[in-house]
Every structure is written in structure tokens, then in C-alpha cells.
Design an enzyme around this catalytic site. Structure first.
Site, PDB file in Angstrom:
ATOM      1  N   HIS A  35       0.884  -1.348  -0.017  1.00  0.00           N
ATOM      2  CA  HIS A  35      -0.030  -0.079  -0.092  1.00  0.00           C
ATOM      3  C   HIS A  35       0.966   1.099  -0.103  1.00  0.00           C
ATOM      4  O   HIS A  35       0.523   2.200  -0.892  1.00  0.00           O
ATOM      5  CB  HIS A  35      -0.909  -0.085   1.166  1.00  0.00           C
ATOM      6  CG  HIS A  35      -2.091   1.084   0.944  1.00  0.00           C
ATOM      7  ND1 HIS A  35      -3.102   1.067   0.054  1.00  0.00           N
ATOM      8  CD2 HIS A  35      -2.167   2.327   1.490  1.00  0.00           C
ATOM      9  CE1 HIS A  35      -3.721   2.317   0.063  1.00  0.00           C
ATOM     10  NE2 HIS A  35      -3.000   2.837   0.909  1.00  0.00           N
ATOM     11  N   TYR A  42       1.517   5.208  -2.660  1.00  0.00           N
ATOM     12  CA  TYR A  42       1.896   6.630  -2.507  1.00  0.00           C
ATOM     13  C   TYR A  42       3.381   6.834  -2.576  1.00  0.00           C
ATOM     14  O   TYR A  42       3.584   8.068  -2.996  1.00  0.00           O
ATOM     15  CB  TYR A  42       1.610   6.862  -0.832  1.00  0.00           C
ATOM     16  CG  TYR A  42       0.243   6.666  -0.501  1.00  0.00           C
ATOM     17  CD1 TYR A  42      -0.637   7.920  -0.941  1.00  0.00           C
ATOM     18  CD2 TYR A  42      -0.304   5.709  -0.016  1.00  0.00           C
ATOM     19  CE1 TYR A  42      -1.887   8.007  -0.515  1.00  0.00           C
ATOM     20  CE2 TYR A  42      -1.550   5.768   0.324  1.00  0.00           C
ATOM     21  CZ  TYR A  42      -2.463   6.672  -0.054  1.00  0.00           C
ATOM     22  OH  TYR A  42      -4.004   6.512   0.277  1.00  0.00           O
ATOM     23  N   HIS A  52      -9.885   0.267 -10.481  1.00  0.00           N
ATOM     24  CA  HIS A  52      -9.384   1.484  -9.758  1.00  0.00           C
ATOM     25  C   HIS A  52      -7.993   1.592  -9.656  1.00  0.00           C
ATOM     26  O   HIS A  52      -7.658   3.028  -9.912  1.00  0.00           O
ATOM     27  CB  HIS A  52      -9.695   0.677  -8.108  1.00  0.00           C
ATOM     28  CG  HIS A  52      -9.116   1.551  -6.996  1.00  0.00           C
ATOM     29  ND1 HIS A  52      -9.369   2.744  -6.922  1.00  0.00           N
ATOM     30  CD2 HIS A  52      -7.814   1.183  -6.340  1.00  0.00           C
ATOM     31  CE1 HIS A  52      -8.474   3.359  -5.835  1.00  0.00           C
ATOM     32  NE2 HIS A  52      -7.560   2.400  -5.413  1.00  0.00           N
ATOM     33  N   PHE A  53      -6.973   0.803  -9.892  1.00  0.00           N
ATOM     34  CA  PHE A  53      -5.680   1.082  -9.834  1.00  0.00           C
ATOM     35  C   PHE A  53      -5.120   1.661 -11.205  1.00  0.00           C
ATOM     36  O   PHE A  53      -4.193   2.276 -11.444  1.00  0.00           O
ATOM     37  CB  PHE A  53      -4.564   0.182  -8.974  1.00  0.00           C
ATOM     38  CG  PHE A  53      -4.585  -0.970  -9.588  1.00  0.00           C
ATOM     39  CD1 PHE A  53      -4.855  -2.193  -8.892  1.00  0.00           C
ATOM     40  CD2 PHE A  53      -4.082  -1.242 -11.021  1.00  0.00           C
ATOM     41  CE1 PHE A  53      -4.918  -3.442  -9.365  1.00  0.00           C
ATOM     42  CE2 PHE A  53      -3.952  -2.734 -11.461  1.00  0.00           C
ATOM     43  CZ  PHE A  53      -4.333  -3.850 -10.520  1.00  0.00           C
ATOM     44  N   HIS A  54      -5.985   1.231 -12.168  1.00  0.00           N
ATOM     45  CA  HIS A  54      -5.766   2.019 -13.588  1.00  0.00           C
ATOM     46  C   HIS A  54      -6.199   3.500 -13.835  1.00  0.00           C
ATOM     47  O   HIS A  54      -5.755   4.445 -14.517  1.00  0.00           O
ATOM     48  CB  HIS A  54      -6.468   1.297 -14.559  1.00  0.00           C
ATOM     49  CG  HIS A  54      -5.732   0.002 -14.981  1.00  0.00           C
ATOM     50  ND1 HIS A  54      -5.762  -1.339 -14.473  1.00  0.00           N
ATOM     51  CD2 HIS A  54      -4.722  -0.086 -16.246  1.00  0.00           C
ATOM     52  CE1 HIS A  54      -4.911  -2.124 -15.053  1.00  0.00           C
ATOM     53  NE2 HIS A  54      -4.393  -1.401 -16.177  1.00  0.00           N
ATOM     54  N   ARG A 103     -10.966 -10.628 -11.216  1.00  0.00           N
ATOM     55  CA  ARG A 103      -9.439 -10.332 -11.643  1.00  0.00           C
ATOM     56  C   ARG A 103      -8.602 -11.324 -11.670  1.00  0.00           C
ATOM     57  O   ARG A 103      -8.771 -12.380 -11.276  1.00  0.00           O
ATOM     58  CB  ARG A 103      -8.864  -9.064 -10.559  1.00  0.00           C
ATOM     59  CG  ARG A 103      -8.533  -9.679  -9.097  1.00  0.00           C
ATOM     60  CD  ARG A 103      -8.240  -8.692  -8.556  1.00  0.00           C
ATOM     61  NE  ARG A 103      -7.055  -8.068  -8.540  1.00  0.00           N
ATOM     62  CZ  ARG A 103      -6.118  -7.383  -7.759  1.00  0.00           C
ATOM     63  NH1 ARG A 103      -6.594  -7.225  -6.595  1.00  0.00           N
ATOM     64  NH2 ARG A 103      -5.067  -6.911  -7.889  1.00  0.00           N
ATOM     65  N   ARG A 104      -7.418 -11.059 -12.465  1.00  0.00           N
ATOM     66  CA  ARG A 104      -6.103 -12.164 -12.286  1.00  0.00           C
ATOM     67  C   ARG A 104      -6.420 -13.290 -13.326  1.00  0.00           C
ATOM     68  O   ARG A 104      -5.481 -14.016 -13.320  1.00  0.00           O
ATOM     69  CB  ARG A 104      -5.605 -12.638 -10.965  1.00  0.00           C
ATOM     70  CG  ARG A 104      -5.259 -11.297 -10.103  1.00  0.00           C
ATOM     71  CD  ARG A 104      -4.641 -12.121  -8.733  1.00  0.00           C
ATOM     72  NE  ARG A 104      -4.250 -11.158  -7.997  1.00  0.00           N
ATOM     73  CZ  ARG A 104      -4.842 -10.771  -6.790  1.00  0.00           C
ATOM     74  NH1 ARG A 104      -6.114 -11.590  -6.356  1.00  0.00           N
ATOM     75  NH2 ARG A 104      -4.272 -10.022  -5.747  1.00  0.00           N
TER      76      ARG A 104
END
Length: 536
Positions: free
Chosen positions: A206, A210, A357-359, A422-423
């Protein structure tokens, strides 16, 4: 330039693998014989999530430190050592994946086992990045000795915070790789504690988000104001937001493990609360940026409620690309709140919603900001100019990227709400109705991914043009000054020992009991599995 050039090589390879993924998931394309979907997925995740980002960030931060506090010949030689250690490690890991010996996905979750060279390569990448940490810290230390009782340059302060967070966070994954994965993959350990390895990974995983994001914030806080003809809204607000990110970005990894049965729910809840604390510096950043935009516009005489917004430099790609990245972080951040919510996470966990989301957060907010940095940093470093034609092409590239990511990420979010996993590669799921529900969204992902790959090709052309063929000249390194009437920055913001001590205290509070409990109550452990399953 070496770091940034390597990052763009990674962008091409990782982007190509991403294109292959979305085409396969559409159900209308199969990979050539000898190439496995999970091999492609591992390349895509590792080379974009770890290699592209780390190389670009280290290179960008060296540029910031060199410009603000300087770099000596000795520091430069040590920095080169870090570059080559990282590169050797990257090549080692890449070869094992390409040979099909490390199809363990981006998270390299146990009990999937990779070739030992994969883990050793990752360890070298971490060690090389630590060298960059020590060089950056040394740069500021020497500057402070020469400038006692002066506040450090804002960008140098931010770099040191980011590298402190990176160093502390990577201790978890380094420990897992050195003491769990490498002995296990070499056969010295018969089993591995799966839950401990995942907990240590997300202790790192995580704050990694950042580590990606804070360099974008550096550009937003201190560079974008200069590009739009304004000034930094508040130096002290910017520093405080980075200190808060240092506090609350690390002791929150358990919110990635809310469905893990071996972790006590009390500690999951505590880390969810700490996760929501990260919203505070994010909102501070949003306030600061839009205050900068409005103040700058009104100083230029643009009246009305939104006159300042209308007259922002929309035709300057150095501003447009990062600004779209800022906007993308609004839905991206909202999705993060859903992912971290104890109840809502059960709806989206391990669905392709998370991928969408992380895209949005990394591949749009962070990467578009990195592209915006590239348009001025590369010609500055190579002694060339950003021409009007390259600026126009950059705007086209930004539009392509935004369109492709909107289609692909949007389809991922919706399919995730329908339960799409996913995956995983394409599957008919025994012909159930889910295939009909998901089919349109998987096709939309293929369309969006194809547009994104076109954007990657355009960006690579721009990078090569700016690095080698643009007209000779001087491109500004845009660093903004603070507003004249801003409150003075208090010197207590640079109490480094205090900030590090609070960070360590929060980490010990959040992780000591959960990890001790995982170790004391560990199950027998798992023997290794290799993909395809059975290749132990």
C-alpha cells in the site's frame, strides 16, 4: 536520463503485455503457442507497477535534488551504482518471467513459486533503490550543513519524505523475499507461511501506491503553479501534507487483506481507520491546487465564479496532462474508500473492479502526470526545446490516453460489480449467464486497451523526438515560488527525527500484534506450486 529512458522502455514492453491481456480477456483472441496468459500478466504487472514507476521516480527525484540542493561527483558515482544494481536485478527477474519460470503475477503471492533468480532480481532492485534513498538523504544533509537555520527547498523536503517512506516500506518485502521466498524457492525450506508472506507484501504494497503518487504531488504543488504563471499557495501546507502521508501510508496494509481468515478483525478495523486518515492530506492537496488555480486566474483579471477555470492554459500539454490526472484522482480516490471499507470491500474484493481502480489512480493520475513532466524535463536534460508541434501531438496523446482509460477502466469497474474476477484469463464458466453479462464489458476493455496502446506508441515517439531530434535550445525547469503573503513555514516541520519516530511508532502499533499472532498461530505452511500447476 538513463533512469527515465529505462522507464519508457518498460512502458512499451508493459503496455504491449497489457494489450495482449485485454484482447485475450475479450474471448476473441488467443496467444501464440508457447506464450501463457499468466506469464503475460506477470510481465505487465511487474514491469509497469514496479519497474516503470521506480525508474521514473528515482530519475525525476535526482533531477529535483540536483536542481534544488545540488549533487556532487561522489554522489553521482554512487547514484550510478544504484542504477546498475537495479538494472541487473530487473534483467534477472525479466528473463525468468519471459522463460515462463516466474508466472506469479504482480503480487507474487505464495504458494505460487518462481525461479530463485526472480526473487534475487527483485531483491537487487530494492537494494539499488535504497542506494538512491541514501544519496538523496545525503544531498539534503550536506545542503543543510551549508545553510543552517534555513528551511530546506520544498521539493528536496518532499523527495526526502518520499524516500523515507519507500525505505521503511520496502523493509517488509525485502524481509519476505530474503528470509521466506529465496530459501523456499531454492529448496532449503520445504514450506512457506503464506499468510505471513502476504502480510509483509501488503505492508509494502500500500505505501507503494503513495510512492507512486507523491512525485505527482511534487509536480502539482511546486511545478504546475509555475507553468500556469502562478505561485505556490502554501509551502507549509504542502510540507504538512507530505508528513501526514509519511505517517499514514504504511500502517494500513491490512485493508488489502480484509478477506484473509487468519487476521484478527480488530486489527483489520484499526488499519481501516488509519487508511481513512490518508484522505486528509489528499483533501489538503486538492484544496491547495484549486486555490492556486483560482488565485492565479483572479490575479490575471479573470472574473466571475469560474472565469479563472476557463482561462487556465488548456493548450499547454505540460498543464493539461497533469490536470486530467488530478481529475481522475477524484473517482479514483472515491473507489479507494470503497476498497478500504470493511463491508463494501466484500462486494468488490478480487474482482476486476480493483484492477479498474488502480488503472484510474496509477495508470491515469500518476502516469499522466509523469507524461506532463516528461514534456519539459527531457528537453531540459538534453538541451532541446518542446516545439509547438510536439505540444500539439502531446495534447492528442493525452486525449487518446484519457479516452482509452475511461473506456477500459469504466468497463472494469462495472464488470467488477457483476462479480467479474481479476487476475484470470478468459473463461466460459460452463456457459453460464455471467458470460453474456460480462462479454460486452470485456470487449470494451479490449477497445479501451487498444486505444491506450496507440497512446503509448505516440508517447514513445514524442519521447524519442524530445530526447534526440527536437531543435537545440533551453527548456525551463519550472519551479514555482511561494505566494508573497503566505504564512511563514515553521521550522518545526523539519524535525526529521520526530516524524520518523512517530511513523515507526504507528507501524509498531499497527503491525506488532498482528504479525506476532500470524507467526505464533501459523498453519503447517504450503509446499510450492508453479504455473502451470503441477510444475513443482
Amino acid at each position: 536520463m538513463s533512469f527515465i529512458s529505462f522507464a519508457f522502455i518498460a512502458l512499451f514492453i508493459g503496455g504491449l503485455m497489457g494489450l495482449l491481456q485485454v484482447l485475450v480477456r475479450s474471448g476473441h483472441f488467443t496467444l501464440p503457442a508457447g506464450i501463457d496468459y499468466y506469464q503475460v500478466l506477470t510481465v505487465h504487472g511487474v514491469i509497469l507497477g514496479l519497474v516503470l514507476t521506480t525508474y521514473f521516480i528515482v530519475g525525476f527525484q535526482y533531477a529535483l535534488m540536483g536542481k534544488t540542493v545540488g549533487i556532487s561527483d561522489t554522489q553521482r558515482r554512487v547514484a550510478w551504482l544504484g542504477f546498475w544494481i537495479m538494472t541487473i536485478g530487473t534483467v534477472m527477474a525479466a528473463i525468468t518471467v519471459l522463460y515462463g519460470k516466474a508466472s506469479v503475477l504482480y503480487t507474487f503471492y505464495a504458494p505460487l513459486k518462481a525461479h530463485p533468480a526472480f526473487y534475487i532480481g527483485l531483491a537487487l532492485v530494492i537494494v539499488g533503490s535504497w542506494i538512491a534513498c541514501f544519496v538523496n538523504w545525503r544531498q539534503l544533509y550536506i545542503w543543510k550543513k551549508k545553510h543552517p537555520n534555513e528551511k530546506s527547498p520544498l521539493l528536496a523536503f518532499m523527495v526526502v519524505i518520499n524516500m523515507a517512506m519507500w525505505f521503511i516500506a520496502t523493509l517488509g518485502v525485502a524481509g519476505s523475499v530474503l528470509f521466506q521466498f529465496i530459501p523456499w524457492s531454492l529448496g532449503y525450506a520445504a514450506t512457506i507461511d503464506v499468510l505471513l508472506s502476504r502480510t509483509l507484501f501488503w505492508y509494502f504494497g500500500h505505501p507503494l501506491v503513495y510512492f507512486w503518487l507523491l512525485p505527482a504531488y511534487m509536480a502539482w504543488y511546486a511545478i504546475i503553479p509555475k507553468i500556469i504563471g502562478g505561485k505556490i499557495f502554501s509551502d507549509s501546507l504542502a510540507r504538512l501534507s507530505f508528513v501526514l502521508f509519511l505517517f499514514f501510508s504504511i500502517p494500513v496494509g491490512l485493508h488489502h487483506q480484509l478477506t484473509e481468515p487468519g487476521l484478527d478483525t480488530t486489527w483489520k478495523f484499526i488499519q481501516v481507520v488509519l487508511t481513512f486518515m490518508v484522505v486528509i492530506p489528499s483533501l489538503m492537496t486538492a484544496f491547495s491546487m484549486f486555490a492556486t488555480f483560482e488565485i492565479t486566474g483572479r490575479k490575471k483579471g479573470y472574473g466571475g465564479l469560474f472565469g479563472w477555470l476557463k482561462h487556465l492554459p488548456w493548450k499547454d500539454v505540460r498543464f493539461l496532462a497533469p490536470f486530467i490526472g488530478m481529475l481522475a484522482f477524484i473517482p479514483g480516490g472515491a473507489g479507494g474508500l470503497i476498497n478500504a471499507s470493511y463491508q463494501l470491500n466484500t462486494v468488490v474484493h478480487n474482482t476486476i473492479w480493483v484492477t479498474g481502480h488502480f488503472h484510474l489512480t496509477v495508470a491515469t493520475t500518476v502516469v499522466l502526470t509523469f507524461f506532463g513532466i516528461t514534456y519539459w524535463l527531457v528537453p531540459h536534460l538534453t538541451g532541446r526545446k518542446l516545439t509547438k508541434s510536439m505540444n500539439r501531438l502531446g495534447i492528442i496523446q493525452t486525449i487518446f490516453w484519457t479516452l482509452g482509460m475511461t473506456i477500459m477502466s469504466g468497463a472494469m469497474h462495472i464488470q467488477g460489480l457483476f462479480g467479474g474476477p481479476r487476475r484470470s484469463a478468459y473463461s466460459e464458466y460452463n456457459g453460464t449467464e455471467q458470460v453474456a453479462e460480462w462479454g460486452a464489458y470485456q470487449m470494451a476493455q479490449a477497445i479501451g486497451g487498444s486505444i491506450l496502446f496507440i497512446a503509448i506508441i505516440i508517447m514513445l515517439y514524442i519521447f524519442i523526438k524530445l530526447a534526440f531530434f527536437a531543435p537545440k535550445g533551453e527548456e525551463e525547469f519550472p519551479i514555482a515560488e511561494e505566494e508573497i503573503d503566505a504564512e511563514p513555514t515553521p521550522m518545526w516541520l523539519e524535525r526529521w527525527k520526530l516524524w520518523i519516530a512517530i511513523t515507526i511508532a504507528l507501524i509498531l502499533f499497527a503491525y506488532t500484534i498482528p504479525i506476532a499472532d500470524v507467526i505464533q498461530n501459523a498453519p503447517p505452511g504450503s509446499a510450492p506450486f508453479a504455473w502451470p500447476i503441477g510444475n513443482n
